[in-house]
Design an enzyme around this catalytic site. Structure first.
Site, PDB file in Angstrom:
ATOM      1  N   ASP A  91       2.546  -0.002  -7.654  1.00 38.75           N
ATOM      2  CA  ASP A  91       1.820  -1.237  -7.965  1.00 38.75           C
ATOM      3  C   ASP A  91       2.842  -2.366  -8.122  1.00 38.75           C
ATOM      4  O   ASP A  91       3.616  -2.398  -9.082  1.00 38.75           O
ATOM      5  CB  ASP A  91       1.020  -1.053  -9.265  1.00 38.75           C
ATOM      6  CG  ASP A  91       0.110  -2.240  -9.518  1.00 38.75           C
ATOM      7  OD1 ASP A  91      -1.106  -2.036  -9.600  1.00 38.75           O
ATOM      8  OD2 ASP A  91       0.623  -3.391  -9.612  1.00 38.75           O
ATOM      9  N   ARG A 112      -8.030  -6.663  -7.266  1.00 37.23           N
ATOM     10  CA  ARG A 112      -8.912  -5.713  -6.585  1.00 37.23           C
ATOM     11  C   ARG A 112      -9.761  -5.010  -7.614  1.00 37.23           C
ATOM     12  O   ARG A 112      -9.236  -4.416  -8.553  1.00 37.23           O
ATOM     13  CB  ARG A 112      -8.088  -4.638  -5.861  1.00 37.23           C
ATOM     14  CG  ARG A 112      -7.388  -5.119  -4.668  1.00 37.23           C
ATOM     15  CD  ARG A 112      -6.941  -3.982  -3.783  1.00 37.23           C
ATOM     16  NE  ARG A 112      -6.291  -2.861  -4.457  1.00 37.23           N
ATOM     17  CZ  ARG A 112      -5.799  -1.816  -3.820  1.00 37.23           C
ATOM     18  NH1 ARG A 112      -5.895  -1.741  -2.510  1.00 37.23           N
ATOM     19  NH2 ARG A 112      -5.211  -0.851  -4.461  1.00 37.23           N
ATOM     20  N   THR A 121     -14.770  -0.864  -6.268  1.00 41.70           N
ATOM     21  CA  THR A 121     -15.207  -1.272  -4.924  1.00 41.70           C
ATOM     22  C   THR A 121     -14.023  -1.625  -4.027  1.00 41.70           C
ATOM     23  O   THR A 121     -14.167  -1.681  -2.806  1.00 41.70           O
ATOM     24  CB  THR A 121     -16.099  -2.520  -5.011  1.00 41.70           C
ATOM     25  OG1 THR A 121     -15.302  -3.598  -5.529  1.00 41.70           O
ATOM     26  CG2 THR A 121     -17.281  -2.296  -5.922  1.00 41.70           C
ATOM     27  N   ASP A 157       2.689  -4.423 -11.431  1.00 36.50           N
ATOM     28  CA  ASP A 157       3.209  -3.684 -12.589  1.00 36.50           C
ATOM     29  C   ASP A 157       4.735  -3.565 -12.527  1.00 36.50           C
ATOM     30  O   ASP A 157       5.415  -3.691 -13.550  1.00 36.50           O
ATOM     31  CB  ASP A 157       2.598  -2.275 -12.633  1.00 36.50           C
ATOM     32  CG  ASP A 157       1.171  -2.293 -13.160  1.00 36.50           C
ATOM     33  OD1 ASP A 157       0.788  -3.290 -13.794  1.00 36.50           O
ATOM     34  OD2 ASP A 157       0.448  -1.314 -12.922  1.00 36.50           O
TER      35      ASP A 157
HETATM   36  C1  PRP Z   1      -2.301  -6.008  -5.325  1.00 35.86           C
HETATM   37  C2  PRP Z   1      -1.401  -6.760  -4.381  1.00 35.86           C
HETATM   38  C3  PRP Z   1      -2.382  -7.441  -3.478  1.00 35.86           C
HETATM   39  C4  PRP Z   1      -3.492  -6.445  -3.370  1.00 35.86           C
HETATM   40  C5  PRP Z   1      -3.388  -5.741  -2.062  1.00 35.86           C
HETATM   41  O1  PRP Z   1      -2.813  -6.817  -6.303  1.00 35.86           O
HETATM   42  O2  PRP Z   1      -0.532  -7.644  -5.021  1.00 35.86           O
HETATM   43  O3  PRP Z   1      -2.851  -8.676  -3.972  1.00 35.86           O
HETATM   44  O4  PRP Z   1      -3.301  -5.513  -4.441  1.00 35.86           O
HETATM   45  O5  PRP Z   1      -4.436  -4.879  -1.879  1.00 35.86           O
HETATM   46  P1  PRP Z   1      -5.544  -5.085  -0.756  1.00 35.86           P
HETATM   47  O6  PRP Z   1      -4.813  -5.413   0.519  1.00 35.86           O
HETATM   48  O7  PRP Z   1      -6.223  -3.761  -0.703  1.00 35.86           O
HETATM   49  O8  PRP Z   1      -6.460  -6.183  -1.188  1.00 35.86           O
HETATM   50  P2  PRP Z   1      -3.758  -6.252  -7.474  1.00 35.86           P
HETATM   51  O9  PRP Z   1      -5.181  -6.316  -7.033  1.00 35.86           O
HETATM   52  O10 PRP Z   1      -3.243  -4.913  -7.925  1.00 35.86           O
HETATM   53  O11 PRP Z   1      -3.610  -7.342  -8.602  1.00 35.86           O
HETATM   54  P3  PRP Z   1      -2.322  -7.740  -9.479  1.00 35.86           P
HETATM   55  O12 PRP Z   1      -1.350  -8.452  -8.551  1.00 35.86           O
HETATM   56  O13 PRP Z   1      -2.893  -8.647 -10.493  1.00 35.86           O
HETATM   57  O14 PRP Z   1      -1.726  -6.484 -10.042  1.00 35.86           O
HETATM   58  N1  URA Z   2      -1.398  -3.049  -4.391  1.00 39.84           N
HETATM   59  C1  URA Z   2      -0.179  -2.633  -4.793  1.00 39.84           C
HETATM   60  O1  URA Z   2       0.448  -3.257  -5.666  1.00 39.84           O
HETATM   61  N2  URA Z   2       0.345  -1.542  -4.226  1.00 39.84           N
HETATM   62  C2  URA Z   2      -0.286  -0.860  -3.265  1.00 39.84           C
HETATM   63  O2  URA Z   2       0.263   0.137  -2.764  1.00 39.84           O
HETATM   64  C3  URA Z   2      -1.553  -1.299  -2.856  1.00 39.84           C
HETATM   65  C4  URA Z   2      -2.085  -2.405  -3.426  1.00 39.84           C
END
Ligand code: PRP
Ligand code: URA
Length: 209
Positions: free
Chosen positions: A200, A104, A108, A203
């Site tokens: 997260d 994400r 944005t 993380d």
């Molecule tokens: C997190 C999660 C989803 C997304 C959800 O990933 O694992 O993929 O956010 O959010 P949304 O429904 O608002 O799109 P992130 O973008 O943090 O990436 P990562 O898994 O690499 O940490």
């Molecule tokens: N992605 C995450 O990992 N946690 C949240 O709460 C939302 C998006």
């Protein structure tokens, strides 16, 4: 909510509560994600078709049921979806695994694609997209759009924690895609994190923060 399956099994609810606790370590969190995914796999695969075969038991001949060979592919959304793969493969050892990399954009909140590798025969497979978090729904919706553009017909979405707006968004964009989750939480905060959520997921799985 139509086409949303929320898992109220006590074992799943218990493990989700442990995952939410900020004191849970990365090692424990990873184990819990895997365990909950395995427990959910049982229900997500409930509609897999069966066929009858004849076998000989030590006592008699019998007509009995086995999986009809409908092929499954798991598609984790990187990174956090990776944590769900092993648990699912424990129950679906024949499944192939594709990967879609999305993150994400912090400003944005739009999903940005950075990787994709799918099984060659992906269009013949039933796809289960894996991501622990369904927040705004942007990532899930983009992943499903991407799979449909590649010719995939049958997609399910499996997450651990969803926000109501994420469920609505995925349903609006892809009404044919059933959503399986362990909890639907209250809301999103100003940074589009799920409240109360678990923070997260990427993380916490990989210890990056
Ligand atoms: C997190 C999660 C989803 C997304 C959800 O990933 O694992 O993929 O956010 O959010 P949304 O429904 O608002 O799109 P992130 O973008 O943090 O990436 P990562 O898994 O690499 O940490
Ligand atoms: N992605 C995450 O990992 N946690 C949240 O709460 C939302 C998006």
């Amino acid at each position: 909510m139509e086409n949303v399956f929320i898992f109220d099994h006590p074992l799943i609810q218990h493990k989700i509560s442990l995952m939410r606790d900020k004191r849970t370590t990365t090692k424990e969190f990873r184990e819990l994600v895997s365990e909950v995914s395995m427990l959910m796999a049982y229900e997500v695969t409930r509609d897999l078709p069966l066929k009858e075969i004849e076998i000989e038991t030590p006592v008699a001949m019998a007509m009995t049921k086995v999986l009809a060979g409908k092929k499954v592919a798991l598609v984790p959304i990187l990174r956090a979806g990776l944590g769900m793969v092993d648990g699912m493969l424990n129950l679906l050892p024949m499944a192939k695994v594709g990967h879609i990399g999305l993150y994400r954009d912090p400003k944005t909140l739009d999903p940005v694609e950075y990787y994709c590798k799918l099984p060659e025969d992906v269009t013949e497979r039933e796809i289960i997209v894996l991501d622990p978090m369904l927040a705004t729904g942007g990532s899930a919706s983009a992943a499903v759009t991407f799979l449909k553009k590649r010719g995939v017909a049958s997609v399910k979405f499996m997450c651990l924690i969803a926000a109501p707006v994420g469920v609505q968004r995925l349903h609006r964009d892809h009404p044919d895609v059933p959503i399986f989750c362990a909890a639907v939480d209250e809301r999103l905060n100003d940074h589009a994190y799920i409240v109360p959520g678990l923070g997260d997921a990427g993380d916490r799985l990989f210890g990056t923060r």
